[in-house]
Design a protein around this motif. Structure first.
Motif, short mmCIF file in Angstrom:
data_model
loop_
_atom_site.label_atom_id
_atom_site.label_comp_id
_atom_site.label_asym_id
_atom_site.label_seq_id
_atom_site.Cartn_x
_atom_site.Cartn_y
_atom_site.Cartn_z
N ALA A 1 72.69 34.80 -2.96
CA ALA A 1 73.59 34.41 -4.04
C ALA A 1 73.32 35.22 -5.30
O ALA A 1 74.23 35.52 -6.08
CB ALA A 1 73.45 32.92 -4.32
N PHE A 2 72.06 35.59 -5.50
CA PHE A 2 71.69 36.37 -6.69
C PHE A 2 71.96 37.87 -6.49
O PHE A 2 72.50 38.54 -7.36
CB PHE A 2 70.22 36.15 -7.03
N THR A 3 71.57 38.38 -5.31
CA THR A 3 71.71 39.81 -5.07
C THR A 3 73.16 40.24 -4.92
O THR A 3 73.49 41.41 -5.07
CB THR A 3 70.94 40.23 -3.81
N ILE B 1 62.41 49.25 -4.08
CA ILE B 1 62.61 47.82 -4.33
C ILE B 1 63.60 47.22 -3.33
O ILE B 1 63.37 46.14 -2.77
CB ILE B 1 63.08 47.59 -5.77
N LEU B 2 64.70 47.91 -3.09
CA LEU B 2 65.69 47.41 -2.13
C LEU B 2 65.10 47.31 -0.73
O LEU B 2 65.39 46.36 0.02
CB LEU B 2 66.92 48.33 -2.11
N THR B 3 64.26 48.30 -0.37
CA THR B 3 63.65 48.30 0.95
C THR B 3 62.64 47.16 1.11
O THR B 3 62.64 46.44 2.11
CB THR B 3 62.95 49.64 1.22
N GLY C 1 64.38 43.87 1.10
CA GLY C 1 65.35 43.72 2.18
C GLY C 1 66.75 43.43 1.68
O GLY C 1 67.53 42.73 2.36
N VAL C 2 67.09 43.97 0.52
CA VAL C 2 68.42 43.75 -0.06
C VAL C 2 69.40 44.78 0.51
O VAL C 2 69.16 45.99 0.41
CB VAL C 2 68.38 43.86 -1.60
N PRO C 3 70.50 44.36 1.09
CA PRO C 3 71.49 45.32 1.62
C PRO C 3 72.08 46.19 0.52
O PRO C 3 72.25 45.74 -0.62
CB PRO C 3 72.56 44.41 2.24
N PHE D 1 73.69 45.68 -3.65
CA PHE D 1 73.34 46.48 -4.84
C PHE D 1 74.57 47.16 -5.42
O PHE D 1 74.73 47.26 -6.64
CB PHE D 1 72.29 47.52 -4.47
N ASN D 2 75.46 47.62 -4.54
CA ASN D 2 76.64 48.36 -4.98
C ASN D 2 77.63 47.51 -5.77
O ASN D 2 78.50 48.04 -6.45
CB ASN D 2 77.36 48.99 -3.80
#
Length: 227
Positions: free
Chosen positions: A4-6, A48-50, A53-55, A59-60
């Motif tokens: 929900a945050f990412t 950080i994304l790796t 584990g944030v898709p 991020f986009n």
């Protein structure tokens, strides 16, 4: 980290801002050209994304806001060009010829390497506009059937290389003319290189700004011949 945050634009924008600030501070503290904020902040974001584990698509959501601002940010460079318009008037022909040769060499070099490594036409179309600013390069790539993601990565890498290596090459080849130095930086490393040119001097920054705009136009035209 909660989806929900990412998924919100706030996540991507905050991450970009924090990593950029850290990248700038790192460069100021070390003074190393390799610690270019674009490079270090990009590496931090990827790490950080790796780790979290944030898709990438999450991020986009926020990163697309920054992409949207690329066009207006490039247009703002016109102010610096206007301030140095007298220098441009005095060196109009050399600047134009430099931009034409810079664009041509960049395209031929990219396509030659793609041919040597036997890449397909899609990859070649993605690499062709690597030396122009992202806002223009993505349009050229999409029209030629390229992959925008590959093009964006190539543009960033090319820009960072130019920003890092350009000052050394200028000293190595004893290039002392600020107009020549600025045109060379802008022709090969677009907006990222221009940010470095602005640090070197006002004339270099103005000529680099002119070069990246003119090379963008020339590359758009040449792309029609090579694609």
């Amino acid at each position: 980290m909660p989806d929900a945050f990412t998924r919100t634009p706030f996540f991507g924008l905050t991450l970009i801002f924090v990593c950029w600030v850290l990248g700038v501070k790192l460069q100021k503290k070390t003074g190393w050209l390799l610690c270019n904020p674009v490079l270090t902040s990009s590496l931090m974001i990827v790490l950080i994304l790796t780790v979290l584990g944030v898709p990438l698509k999450h991020f986009n959501v926020g990163g697309s806001v920054i992409t949207m601002l690329l066009g207006p940010a490039t247009a703002v460079l016109a102010l610096n060009i206007y301030q140095q318009r007298k220098v441009l008037q005095e060196n109009f022909l050399p600047v134009l010829l430099g931009c034409i040769m810079g664009s041509l060499v960049s395209i031929v070099a990219a396509l030659t390497l793609c041919h040597l490594f036997r890449t397909n036409s899609v990859f070649s179309a993605s690499m062709l506009p690597k030396s122009v600013t992202t806002a223009i390069a993505l349009g050229i790539s999409e029209n030629g059937g390229g992959i925008p993601g590959i093009t964006a990565g190539a543009v960033v890498i090319t820009g960072i290389e130019g920003a890092v290596i350009a000052p050394y090459l200028a000293k190595l080849f004893h290039i002392k003319d600020p107009v020549a130095e600025g045109v060379a930086i802008g022709a090969c490393s677009h907006a990222v290189g221009t940010s470095k040119a602005l640090e070197i001097g006002k004339i270099q920054g103005a000529m680099s700004s002119i070069s990246l705009c003119v090379c963008g136009i020339i590359t758009t035209g040449l792309a029609l011949l090579f694609m």
